[in-house]
Design a protein around this motif. Structure first.
Motif, PDB file in Angstrom:
ATOM      1  N   LYS A 234       0.884  -1.165   0.000  1.00 22.94           N
ATOM      2  CA  LYS A 234       0.000   0.000   0.000  1.00 22.94           C
ATOM      3  C   LYS A 234       0.918   1.210   0.000  1.00 22.94           C
ATOM      4  CE  LYS A 234      -2.101  -0.825   3.835  1.00 22.94           C
ATOM      5  NZ  LYS A 234      -3.007  -0.695   4.989  1.00 22.94           N
ATOM      6  N   VAL A 235       0.589   2.212  -0.805  1.00 18.19           N
ATOM      7  CA  VAL A 235       1.377   3.447  -0.841  1.00 18.19           C
ATOM      8  C   VAL A 235       0.477   4.610  -0.461  1.00 18.19           C
ATOM      9  CG1 VAL A 235       3.026   2.605  -2.543  1.00 18.19           C
ATOM     10  CG2 VAL A 235       1.004   3.783  -3.329  1.00 18.19           C
ATOM     11  N   PHE A 236       1.057   5.551   0.292  1.00 17.93           N
ATOM     12  CA  PHE A 236       0.308   6.732   0.690  1.00 17.93           C
ATOM     13  C   PHE A 236       0.671   7.886  -0.224  1.00 17.93           C
ATOM     14  CE2 PHE A 236      -0.339  10.677   3.038  1.00 17.93           C
ATOM     15  CZ  PHE A 236      -1.675  10.534   3.355  1.00 17.93           C
TER      16      PHE A 236
ATOM     17  N   LEU B 145      -1.329  15.408  -5.186  1.00 17.69           N
ATOM     18  CA  LEU B 145      -2.218  14.968  -6.254  1.00 17.69           C
ATOM     19  C   LEU B 145      -3.624  15.547  -6.095  1.00 17.69           C
ATOM     20  CD1 LEU B 145      -1.088  11.250  -6.555  1.00 17.69           C
ATOM     21  CD2 LEU B 145      -0.632  13.097  -8.161  1.00 17.69           C
ATOM     22  N   GLY B 146      -3.704  16.691  -5.469  1.00 10.30           N
ATOM     23  CA  GLY B 146      -5.003  17.343  -5.292  1.00 10.30           C
ATOM     24  C   GLY B 146      -5.855  16.610  -4.282  1.00 10.30           C
ATOM     25  N   ASN B 147      -7.073  16.272  -4.649  1.00 10.51           N
ATOM     26  CA  ASN B 147      -7.990  15.630  -3.713  1.00 10.51           C
ATOM     27  C   ASN B 147      -7.842  14.111  -3.701  1.00 10.51           C
ATOM     28  OD1 ASN B 147      -9.063  15.057  -6.192  1.00 10.51           O
ATOM     29  ND2 ASN B 147     -11.138  15.694  -5.694  1.00 10.51           N
ATOM     30  N   LYS B 148      -6.802  13.591  -4.297  1.00 15.01           N
ATOM     31  CA  LYS B 148      -6.604  12.140  -4.381  1.00 15.01           C
ATOM     32  C   LYS B 148      -5.636  11.652  -3.314  1.00 15.01           C
ATOM     33  CE  LYS B 148      -7.614  12.549  -9.217  1.00 15.01           C
ATOM     34  NZ  LYS B 148      -7.085  12.694 -10.535  1.00 15.01           N
ATOM     35  N   THR B 149      -5.853  12.077  -2.085  1.00 10.99           N
ATOM     36  CA  THR B 149      -5.011  11.700  -0.960  1.00 10.99           C
ATOM     37  C   THR B 149      -5.497  10.381  -0.384  1.00 10.99           C
ATOM     38  OG1 THR B 149      -4.604  14.001  -0.410  1.00 10.99           O
ATOM     39  CG2 THR B 149      -4.241  12.422   1.327  1.00 10.99           C
ATOM     40  N   GLY B 150      -4.543   9.526   0.022  1.00 12.15           N
ATOM     41  CA  GLY B 150      -4.923   8.286   0.692  1.00 12.15           C
ATOM     42  C   GLY B 150      -3.974   7.148   0.374  1.00 12.15           C
ATOM     43  N   TRP B 151      -4.350   5.972   0.841  1.00 12.67           N
ATOM     44  CA  TRP B 151      -3.573   4.746   0.613  1.00 12.67           C
ATOM     45  C   TRP B 151      -4.110   4.030  -0.615  1.00 12.67           C
ATOM     46  CZ3 TRP B 151       0.766   3.542   3.200  1.00 12.67           C
ATOM     47  CH2 TRP B 151       1.016   4.213   4.386  1.00 12.67           C
ATOM     48  N   PHE B 152      -3.179   3.574  -1.475  1.00  9.14           N
ATOM     49  CA  PHE B 152      -3.543   2.876  -2.702  1.00  9.14           C
ATOM     50  C   PHE B 152      -2.733   1.586  -2.799  1.00  9.14           C
ATOM     51  CE2 PHE B 152      -4.418   7.331  -3.364  1.00  9.14           C
ATOM     52  CZ  PHE B 152      -5.664   7.316  -3.962  1.00  9.14           C
TER      53      PHE B 152
ATOM     54  N   VAL C  51       6.006   1.269  -8.059  1.00  5.28           N
ATOM     55  CA  VAL C  51       4.833   0.472  -7.737  1.00  5.28           C
ATOM     56  C   VAL C  51       3.851   0.519  -8.898  1.00  5.28           C
ATOM     57  CG1 VAL C  51       2.888   0.226  -6.148  1.00  5.28           C
ATOM     58  CG2 VAL C  51       5.140   0.925  -5.270  1.00  5.28           C
ATOM     59  N   GLY C  52       3.538  -0.671  -9.414  1.00 10.47           N
ATOM     60  CA  GLY C  52       2.475  -0.800 -10.408  1.00 10.47           C
ATOM     61  C   GLY C  52       1.152  -0.798  -9.666  1.00 10.47           C
ATOM     62  N   LEU C  53       0.350   0.198  -9.905  1.00 10.98           N
ATOM     63  CA  LEU C  53      -0.892   0.371  -9.155  1.00 10.98           C
ATOM     64  C   LEU C  53      -1.950  -0.632  -9.589  1.00 10.98           C
ATOM     65  CD1 LEU C  53      -0.943   4.249  -9.235  1.00 10.98           C
ATOM     66  CD2 LEU C  53      -0.437   2.810  -7.251  1.00 10.98           C
TER      67      LEU C  53
ATOM     68  N   PRO D 195      10.127   6.072   2.940  1.00 11.82           N
ATOM     69  CA  PRO D 195       9.760   4.739   3.435  1.00 11.82           C
ATOM     70  C   PRO D 195       8.499   4.717   4.294  1.00 11.82           C
ATOM     71  CG  PRO D 195      11.819   5.487   4.444  1.00 11.82           C
ATOM     72  CD  PRO D 195      11.437   6.507   3.406  1.00 11.82           C
ATOM     73  N   LYS D 196       8.116   5.840   4.891  1.00 10.26           N
ATOM     74  CA  LYS D 196       6.886   5.822   5.684  1.00 10.26           C
ATOM     75  C   LYS D 196       5.637   5.867   4.805  1.00 10.26           C
ATOM     76  CE  LYS D 196       6.739  10.738   6.727  1.00 10.26           C
ATOM     77  NZ  LYS D 196       6.689  11.757   7.759  1.00 10.26           N
ATOM     78  N   ASN D 197       5.811   6.051   3.500  1.00  9.78           N
ATOM     79  CA  ASN D 197       4.681   6.091   2.578  1.00  9.78           C
ATOM     80  C   ASN D 197       4.473   4.790   1.821  1.00  9.78           C
ATOM     81  OD1 ASN D 197       4.099   8.699   3.308  1.00  9.78           O
ATOM     82  ND2 ASN D 197       5.217   9.605   1.615  1.00  9.78           N
ATOM     83  N   ILE D 198       5.120   3.714   2.278  1.00  9.77           N
ATOM     84  CA  ILE D 198       4.933   2.414   1.638  1.00  9.77           C
ATOM     85  C   ILE D 198       4.918   1.345   2.722  1.00  9.77           C
ATOM     86  CG2 ILE D 198       7.411   2.134   1.170  1.00  9.77           C
ATOM     87  CD1 ILE D 198       6.563   0.661  -1.449  1.00  9.77           C
ATOM     88  N   GLN D 199       3.941   0.431   2.619  1.00  5.66           N
ATOM     89  CA  GLN D 199       3.788  -0.649   3.597  1.00  5.66           C
ATOM     90  C   GLN D 199       3.480  -1.947   2.865  1.00  5.66           C
ATOM     91  OE1 GLN D 199       0.498   0.420   6.089  1.00  5.66           O
ATOM     92  NE2 GLN D 199       1.596   2.053   7.125  1.00  5.66           N
ATOM     93  N   LYS D 200       4.082  -3.035   3.362  1.00  5.10           N
ATOM     94  CA  LYS D 200       3.720  -4.344   2.842  1.00  5.10           C
ATOM     95  C   LYS D 200       2.303  -4.673   3.279  1.00  5.10           C
ATOM     96  CE  LYS D 200       6.853  -7.866   2.186  1.00  5.10           C
ATOM     97  NZ  LYS D 200       7.848  -8.849   2.653  1.00  5.10           N
ATOM     98  N   LYS D 201       1.567  -5.355   2.427  1.00  2.00           N
ATOM     99  CA  LYS D 201       0.200  -5.783   2.767  1.00  2.00           C
ATOM    100  C   LYS D 201       0.252  -7.052   3.571  1.00  2.00           C
ATOM    101  CE  LYS D 201      -3.055  -5.873  -0.082  1.00  2.00           C
ATOM    102  NZ  LYS D 201      -3.897  -6.071  -1.210  1.00  2.00           N
TER     103      LYS D 201
END
Length: 70
Positions: free
Chosen positions: A11-13, A18-25, A44-46, A64-70
């Motif tokens: 998951k990436v934060f 990116l404007g209003n597209k904030t969050g984890w993907f 990261v391939g989304l 590194p705080k913007n990426i987490q293993k699932k």
């Protein structure tokens, strides 16, 4: 932080750059480019839903705080 490798589901934060597209993907690490001894760029391939929302297929994550293993 748990070691992240190519092929890992993550998951990436994304913040307000990116404007209003904030969050984890969700996505899959497709490439890792070392930057220094302790940091790397994670490409990261989304997932399909993230691609639809963001309008991009691949993104690089450096902090590194913007990426987490699932």
């Amino acid at each position: 932080m748990e070691e992240i490798r190519t092929g890992d589901q993550v998951k990436v934060f994304l913040d307000s750059n990116l404007g209003n597209k904030t969050g984890w993907f969700e996505g899959t690490v497709v490439k890792i480019d070392p930057y220094s001894k302790h940091r790397s760029f994670y490409w990261v391939g989304l997932g399909a839903q993230a691609q639809k929302v963001l309008g991009i297929k691949v993104i690089s994550v450096f902090n590194p705080k913007n990426i987490q293993k699932k």
